[in-house]
Design a protein around this motif. Structure first.
Motif, PDB file in Angstrom:
ATOM      1  N   SER A 186      -3.095  11.267   0.919  1.00  0.00           N
ATOM      2  CA  SER A 186      -1.989  12.101   0.950  1.00  0.00           C
ATOM      3  C   SER A 186      -1.534  12.412  -0.563  1.00  0.00           C
ATOM      4  CB  SER A 186      -0.710  11.386   1.817  1.00  0.00           C
ATOM      5  OG  SER A 186      -0.280  10.418   1.083  1.00  0.00           O
ATOM      6  N   PHE A 187      -1.816  11.595  -1.462  1.00  0.00           N
ATOM      7  CA  PHE A 187      -1.584  11.810  -2.739  1.00  0.00           C
ATOM      8  C   PHE A 187      -2.307  13.151  -3.217  1.00  0.00           C
ATOM      9  CE2 PHE A 187       0.823   8.149  -4.872  1.00  0.00           C
ATOM     10  CZ  PHE A 187       1.636   8.105  -3.604  1.00  0.00           C
ATOM     11  N   LYS A 211       1.006  -1.401   0.041  1.00  0.00           N
ATOM     12  CA  LYS A 211      -0.003   0.128   0.016  1.00  0.00           C
ATOM     13  C   LYS A 211       0.953   1.117   0.014  1.00  0.00           C
ATOM     14  CE  LYS A 211      -3.971   2.211   2.133  1.00  0.00           C
ATOM     15  NZ  LYS A 211      -4.805   2.395   3.458  1.00  0.00           N
ATOM     16  N   ARG A 212       1.737   1.327  -1.277  1.00  0.00           N
ATOM     17  CA  ARG A 212       2.635   2.578  -1.288  1.00  0.00           C
ATOM     18  C   ARG A 212       1.844   3.621  -2.290  1.00  0.00           C
ATOM     19  NH1 ARG A 212       6.650  -1.472  -2.482  1.00  0.00           N
ATOM     20  NH2 ARG A 212       7.612  -2.139  -0.472  1.00  0.00           N
ATOM     21  N   ASP A 213       1.193   3.212  -2.995  1.00  0.00           N
ATOM     22  CA  ASP A 213       0.680   4.295  -4.031  1.00  0.00           C
ATOM     23  C   ASP A 213      -0.908   3.944  -4.530  1.00  0.00           C
ATOM     24  OD1 ASP A 213       1.085   2.130  -5.629  1.00  0.00           O
ATOM     25  OD2 ASP A 213       2.572   3.145  -6.840  1.00  0.00           O
ATOM     26  N   THR A 214      -1.621   3.378  -3.677  1.00  0.00           N
ATOM     27  CA  THR A 214      -2.751   2.955  -3.885  1.00  0.00           C
ATOM     28  C   THR A 214      -3.721   3.137  -2.734  1.00  0.00           C
ATOM     29  OG1 THR A 214      -2.705   0.772  -3.092  1.00  0.00           O
ATOM     30  CG2 THR A 214      -2.120   0.960  -5.523  1.00  0.00           C
ATOM     31  N   TYR A 215      -5.096   3.380  -2.877  1.00  0.00           N
ATOM     32  CA  TYR A 215      -6.000   3.866  -1.980  1.00  0.00           C
ATOM     33  C   TYR A 215      -6.442   2.368  -1.187  1.00  0.00           C
ATOM     34  CZ  TYR A 215     -10.340   4.646   0.575  1.00  0.00           C
ATOM     35  OH  TYR A 215     -11.385   5.039   1.468  1.00  0.00           O
ATOM     36  N   ASN A 237      -8.037   5.107  -6.834  1.00  0.00           N
ATOM     37  CA  ASN A 237      -7.442   4.439  -6.311  1.00  0.00           C
ATOM     38  C   ASN A 237      -5.777   4.948  -6.052  1.00  0.00           C
ATOM     39  OD1 ASN A 237      -6.773   2.010  -5.158  1.00  0.00           O
ATOM     40  ND2 ASN A 237      -6.059   1.043  -6.773  1.00  0.00           N
ATOM     41  N   GLU A 238      -5.862   6.202  -5.221  1.00  0.00           N
ATOM     42  CA  GLU A 238      -4.550   6.802  -4.627  1.00  0.00           C
ATOM     43  C   GLU A 238      -4.649   7.097  -3.404  1.00  0.00           C
ATOM     44  OE1 GLU A 238      -3.055   9.232  -8.520  1.00  0.00           O
ATOM     45  OE2 GLU A 238      -3.773  10.290  -6.835  1.00  0.00           O
ATOM     46  N   PRO A 239      -3.485   6.914  -2.416  1.00  0.00           N
ATOM     47  CA  PRO A 239      -3.807   7.226  -1.217  1.00  0.00           C
ATOM     48  C   PRO A 239      -4.230   8.715  -1.099  1.00  0.00           C
ATOM     49  CG  PRO A 239      -1.511   6.402  -1.614  1.00  0.00           C
ATOM     50  CD  PRO A 239      -2.269   6.776  -2.969  1.00  0.00           C
ATOM     51  N   ASN A 277       8.998  -6.274  -2.003  1.00  0.00           N
ATOM     52  CA  ASN A 277       7.926  -6.398  -2.709  1.00  0.00           C
ATOM     53  C   ASN A 277       7.303  -7.741  -2.604  1.00  0.00           C
ATOM     54  OD1 ASN A 277       6.313  -6.085  -4.892  1.00  0.00           O
ATOM     55  ND2 ASN A 277       7.833  -6.218  -6.457  1.00  0.00           N
ATOM     56  N   SER A 307       1.942  19.171  -8.131  1.00  0.00           N
ATOM     57  CA  SER A 307       1.137  18.142  -9.017  1.00  0.00           C
ATOM     58  C   SER A 307      -0.397  18.165  -8.603  1.00  0.00           C
ATOM     59  CB  SER A 307       1.749  16.869  -8.907  1.00  0.00           C
ATOM     60  OG  SER A 307       0.875  15.929  -9.741  1.00  0.00           O
TER      61      SER A 307
END
Length: 415
Positions: A263-264, A60-64, A259-261, A164, A293
């Motif tokens: 915090s993004f 869960k690094r770059d997904t919701y 489907n992003e965190p 990973n 961004s």
């Protein structure tokens, strides 16, 4: 009588494994579960036992939504590595819901995924060994490897924790790490349960494990319009609360959609800055620490949400929640003494008896002027073995300082 000031009375139990016991655990067969047939065989085995030890590995690094990569299972007969991305785990989750006891270590993130994927009611068969260790040692955040080392005398390598886990095949080091996360968990559970039984506090740990599982369920199922409560500051006006609510709801919906965190989209710090300054133009928004961004992608939407929230009728804005802001707590010494006395009677560490958030909740109970025994609205943690003490000792003690508590809340309400 147990002396809580003496740390020797709260320490790790020692149930070091003999060479034969270690070899038996090392010789447990390990099997990957990659096909439906293998999964059904595992489910049948789970159906035949009373206790199963579990862990998960996920990304869960770059997904919701977390991506479940692996479920490790120790049935006592063998260790299974369930290749989660390849399988429909519906019946697997159901089997785990029905097993008498699921043993985890620090199950917070694991149960978050469980509830997300299984869509089941709150679990009542969870035993979190970390909670048990806390009752024995007074240490709230003892890691798995430390517990295994201190209690069982086995040293584990934790070097693969950030791997990973979606990679296939896993490296030998990854596989060993994953297996060891459950290889010793049943033995650790047995040693901790025995020590808790000897101290006659096992029922308290069972209660708090179930409580924790329920709290995790409630967090997982919190409605979007309540998410802003985690970010409330005492100084916020009703208009700021309306903007905060609007932004957190908008952010949550967008994070799920793309489907992003969270915090993004807006991190905690820029969210605070936005609520404090209430920008109404892209230029104003650019003065916050919102990353460039996100500013380009979502800036116009953020401004829209702010303007819509500010334009709400006063009646539709969130009501300010009273917060105790006074630094003066004249009841603190007496409450600490009462907590120490009760903890000695129960033979548990005092820091587990009454948490800070529960004290705030009880002060709010006093601020509202509710009857001492009217505790139905209090947290579940105050309804179990703690309730008689809370009603008989804590609330009467706090009511002796009712005016001071009211003043402390009123001070916050005026901000």
């Amino acid at each position: 009588m147990t002396d809580l000031k003496n740390p020797a009375n709260f320490s790790f139990p020692h149930a070091h494994l003999s060479d034969d016991e270690q070899h038996a655990l090392l010789d447990l067969p390990t099997q990957w579960v990659r096909t439906d047939d293998e999964l059904y065989e595992l489910i049948d085995e789970i159906d035949s036992i009373d206790t199963v030890a579990l862990d998960t590995e996920f990304i869960k690094r770059d997904t919701y939504y977390p991506i479940l990569a692996l479920v490790q299972v120790n049935t006592g007969k063998g260790i299974y590595l369930v290749d989660a991305p390849r399988l429909d785990l519906t019946e697997f989750w159901q089997a785990l819901c029905e097993v008498p006891s699921m043993v985890w270590y620090a199950c917070g993130e694991d149960l978050g995924i469980f509830y997300l994927l299984a869509n089941n009611p709150p679990l009542t068969n969870v035993f979190d060994v970390q909670i048990g260790v806390a009752y024995l040692t007074g240490k709230l955040q003892v890691g798995y490897s430390q517990a295994v080392s201190e209690i069982l005398g086995v040293v584990l390598d934790k070097g693969e924790s950030q791997s990973n886990w979606l990679a296939r095949p896993l490296t030998p080091e990854q596989e060993l790490y994953a297996v060891n996360d459950v290889r010793y968990l049943l033995a650790l559970h047995q040693a901790v349960v025995q020590a808790l039984s000897d101290k006659q506090v096992l029922d308290y740990v069972n209660e708090d494990s179930t409580l924790y599982a329920k709290e995790l369920y409630d967090t997982q199922h919190l409605s979007d319009d309540k998410l802003y409560l985690d970010h409330v500051a005492p100084t916020y006006t009703r208009q700021q609360l309306a903007v905060l609510r609007g932004l957190t709801m908008w952010r949550e919906s967008l994070a799920r959609a793309v489907n992003e965190p969270r915090s993004f989209i807006i991190g905690k710090q820029p969210l605070r800055e936005i609520i404090e300054s209430l920008p109404t133009s892209m230029k104003d928004l650019a003065y916050t620490t919102l990353n460039r961004s996100a500013l380009r992608r979502y800036g116009a939407e953020i401004i829209r949400v702010i303007k819509e929230a500010k334009a709400l009728p006063q009646a539709d804005m969130p009501v300010k929640i009273p917060v105790y802001t006074s630094k003066a707590k004249p009841f603190r010494h007496a409450l600490d003494e009462a907590t120490d006395v009760q903890a000695r009677l129960l033979n548990i560490p005092s820091n587990l008896l009454l948490k800070g958030r529960w004290i705030n909740e009880l002060m709010y109970h006093v601020y509202q002027g509710l009857p001492i025994d009217d505790t139905h609205a209090l947290s579940k943690g105050l309804q179990g073995y703690r309730r008689a003490w809370v009603v008989g000792t804590v609330l009467p003690l706090l009511y002796e300082h009712e005016q001071s508590i009211r003043d402390g809340f009123d001070c916050g309400a005026k901000m």
